[in-house]
Design a protein around this motif. Structure first.
Motif, PDB file in Angstrom:
ATOM      1  N   VAL A  89      44.012   6.577  -6.728  1.00  0.00           N
ATOM      2  CA  VAL A  89      44.893   6.586  -5.825  1.00  0.00           C
ATOM      3  C   VAL A  89      46.065   5.497  -6.293  1.00  0.00           C
ATOM      4  N   VAL A  90      47.301   5.418  -5.591  1.00  0.00           N
ATOM      5  CA  VAL A  90      48.074   4.310  -6.159  1.00  0.00           C
ATOM      6  C   VAL A  90      47.907   2.974  -4.908  1.00  0.00           C
ATOM      7  N   PRO A  91      48.281   2.159  -5.617  1.00  0.00           N
ATOM      8  CA  PRO A  91      47.473   0.451  -4.545  1.00  0.00           C
ATOM      9  C   PRO A  91      48.672   0.345  -3.287  1.00  0.00           C
ATOM     10  N   ARG A  92      49.234   1.304  -3.527  1.00  0.00           N
ATOM     11  CA  ARG A  92      49.811   1.683  -2.145  1.00  0.00           C
ATOM     12  C   ARG A  92      49.254   1.949  -1.294  1.00  0.00           C
ATOM     13  N   ALA A  93      48.321   3.232  -1.295  1.00  0.00           N
ATOM     14  CA  ALA A  93      47.640   3.882  -0.406  1.00  0.00           C
ATOM     15  C   ALA A  93      46.475   2.830   0.206  1.00  0.00           C
ATOM     16  N   VAL A  94      45.868   1.975  -1.037  1.00  0.00           N
ATOM     17  CA  VAL A  94      44.457   1.690  -0.751  1.00  0.00           C
ATOM     18  C   VAL A  94      45.583   0.799   0.321  1.00  0.00           C
ATOM     19  N   THR A  95      45.784  -0.003   0.181  1.00  0.00           N
ATOM     20  CA  THR A  95      46.867  -1.173   1.390  1.00  0.00           C
ATOM     21  C   THR A  95      46.464   0.274   2.497  1.00  0.00           C
ATOM     22  N   THR A  96      47.226   0.719   2.961  1.00  0.00           N
ATOM     23  CA  THR A  96      47.127   1.186   4.506  1.00  0.00           C
ATOM     24  C   THR A  96      46.356   1.865   5.048  1.00  0.00           C
ATOM     25  N   LEU A  97      44.863   1.992   3.916  1.00  0.00           N
ATOM     26  CA  LEU A  97      43.777   2.041   4.182  1.00  0.00           C
ATOM     27  C   LEU A  97      42.892   0.719   4.761  1.00  0.00           C
ATOM     28  N   VAL A  98      43.265  -0.188   3.922  1.00  0.00           N
ATOM     29  CA  VAL A  98      42.530  -1.463   3.928  1.00  0.00           C
ATOM     30  C   VAL A  98      43.392  -2.127   5.991  1.00  0.00           C
ATOM     31  N   ASP A  99      44.863  -2.211   6.059  1.00  0.00           N
ATOM     32  CA  ASP A  99      45.372  -2.153   7.460  1.00  0.00           C
ATOM     33  C   ASP A  99      44.840  -1.376   8.279  1.00  0.00           C
ATOM     34  N   ALA A 100      44.434  -0.167   8.270  1.00  0.00           N
ATOM     35  CA  ALA A 100      43.694  -0.251   9.479  1.00  0.00           C
ATOM     36  C   ALA A 100      42.225  -0.156   9.571  1.00  0.00           C
ATOM     37  N   LEU A 101      41.826  -0.155   8.084  1.00  0.00           N
ATOM     38  CA  LEU A 101      40.127  -0.837   8.635  1.00  0.00           C
ATOM     39  C   LEU A 101      40.001  -1.904   8.462  1.00  0.00           C
ATOM     40  N   GLU A 102      41.354  -2.599   8.417  1.00  0.00           N
ATOM     41  CA  GLU A 102      40.984  -4.666   9.239  1.00  0.00           C
ATOM     42  C   GLU A 102      41.131  -4.664  10.738  1.00  0.00           C
ATOM     43  N   ALA A 103      42.479  -3.719  10.971  1.00  0.00           N
ATOM     44  CA  ALA A 103      42.844  -3.697  12.430  1.00  0.00           C
ATOM     45  C   ALA A 103      41.364  -3.723  13.488  1.00  0.00           C
ATOM     46  N   SER A 104      40.951  -2.812  12.550  1.00  0.00           N
ATOM     47  CA  SER A 104      39.158  -2.289  13.931  1.00  0.00           C
ATOM     48  C   SER A 104      38.501  -2.720  13.510  1.00  0.00           C
ATOM     49  N   GLY A 105      38.468  -3.817  12.764  1.00  0.00           N
ATOM     50  CA  GLY A 105      37.470  -4.882  12.326  1.00  0.00           C
ATOM     51  C   GLY A 105      36.302  -4.288  10.726  1.00  0.00           C
ATOM     52  N   ARG A 106      36.794  -3.422  10.668  1.00  0.00           N
ATOM     53  CA  ARG A 106      35.476  -3.197   9.759  1.00  0.00           C
ATOM     54  C   ARG A 106      36.059  -3.714   8.260  1.00  0.00           C
ATOM     55  N   VAL A 107      36.777  -4.091   8.009  1.00  0.00           N
ATOM     56  CA  VAL A 107      36.938  -4.949   6.656  1.00  0.00           C
ATOM     57  C   VAL A 107      38.362  -6.479   6.795  1.00  0.00           C
ATOM     58  N   ARG A 108      37.545  -7.373   6.136  1.00  0.00           N
ATOM     59  CA  ARG A 108      38.706  -8.258   5.984  1.00  0.00           C
ATOM     60  C   ARG A 108      39.003  -8.611   4.334  1.00  0.00           C
ATOM     61  N   ARG A 109      40.485  -9.233   4.782  1.00  0.00           N
ATOM     62  CA  ARG A 109      41.130  -9.848   3.782  1.00  0.00           C
ATOM     63  C   ARG A 109      40.245 -10.817   3.411  1.00  0.00           C
ATOM     64  N   ALA A 110      40.550 -11.791   1.969  1.00  0.00           N
ATOM     65  CA  ALA A 110      39.737 -13.133   1.578  1.00  0.00           C
ATOM     66  C   ALA A 110      40.579 -13.107   0.591  1.00  0.00           C
ATOM     67  N   PRO A 111      40.363 -14.352   0.255  1.00  0.00           N
ATOM     68  CA  PRO A 111      41.328 -15.072  -0.708  1.00  0.00           C
ATOM     69  C   PRO A 111      40.459 -15.097  -2.079  1.00  0.00           C
ATOM     70  N   ASP A 112      40.743 -14.995  -3.034  1.00  0.00           N
ATOM     71  CA  ASP A 112      39.797 -15.042  -4.336  1.00  0.00           C
ATOM     72  C   ASP A 112      39.629 -16.620  -4.478  1.00  0.00           C
ATOM     73  N   ALA A 113      38.776 -17.019  -4.960  1.00  0.00           N
ATOM     74  CA  ALA A 113      38.118 -18.138  -5.352  1.00  0.00           C
ATOM     75  C   ALA A 113      38.752 -18.636  -6.314  1.00  0.00           C
ATOM     76  N   ASP A 114      38.853 -18.256  -7.033  1.00  0.00           N
ATOM     77  CA  ASP A 114      39.675 -18.565  -8.201  1.00  0.00           C
ATOM     78  C   ASP A 114      41.108 -18.426  -8.542  1.00  0.00           C
TER      79      ASP A 114
END
Length: 173
Positions: A89-114
């Motif tokens: 899928v296009v990256p924008r679609a992933v952003t929308t899905l991650v936004d919804a899953l993050e809002a529900s507490g199922r995933v979180r965005r985390a900074p990359d160590a490198d």
């Protein structure tokens, strides 16, 4: 409940396992590949409706469920670009899905160590709990769609679908 579609590809009643009737003036040869493609599309839509109905009480969409399963399949937290590529899928679609899953507490965005510019997606304990509860919903949806088939027919269908999926050329977006 899905209403059965009793018409064949040309608007005539179709019987399972039988070739469709042809209208006067047709070339005499049904478009077998086109009919198969249409059947696959109809089956996919029906499966999506059944799965949506099973997932609704849990508060997740089929697309979010697919993303959550994909995130959980990685050994290390994936980047958004990794998810977009894996899901085709296009990256924008992933952003929308991650936004919804993050809002529900199922995933979180985390900074990359490198790299400060890279964001990784981590599944939370809530996400893991959701996946555990969704396994039964997914099984119920599969059972509903596959109910007309015998065990042998299911095995043949699995082999045929594997041949189709494995034989598809890679798409590059």
């Amino acid at each position: 409940m899905d209403a059965p579609d009793s018409s064949g590809p040309f608007g005539s009643p179709a019987s399972p396992g039988r070739a469709p009737r042809r209208r006067p003036g047709d070339s005499g040869t049904p478009d077998t590949d086109g009919l198969l493609a249409e059947q696959l599309l109809r089956l996919t839509r029906r499966l999506h409706r059944i799965q949506s109905r099973q997932l609704e009480p849990i508060g997740i969409t089929p697309a979010q469920f697919r993303l959550l399963r994909t995130v959980a399949s990685y050994d290390a937290a994936p980047r958004m670009a990794d998810l977009a590529q894996r899901l085709d899928v296009v990256p924008r679609a992933v952003t929308t899905l991650v936004d919804a899953l993050e809002a529900s507490g199922r995933v979180r965005r985390a900074p990359d160590a490198d790299s400060r510019r890279v964001v990784r997606i981590e599944i939370t304990e809530e996400g893991h709990a959701t996946l555990r509860s969704l396994r039964s919903a997914r099984r119920a949806a599969a059972e509903e769609i596959l109910a007309p088939l015998t065990a042998d027919q299911r095995a043949v269908l699995g082999d045929l679908l594997s041949a189709l999926v494995d034989g598809m050329p890679e798409r590059h977006c």
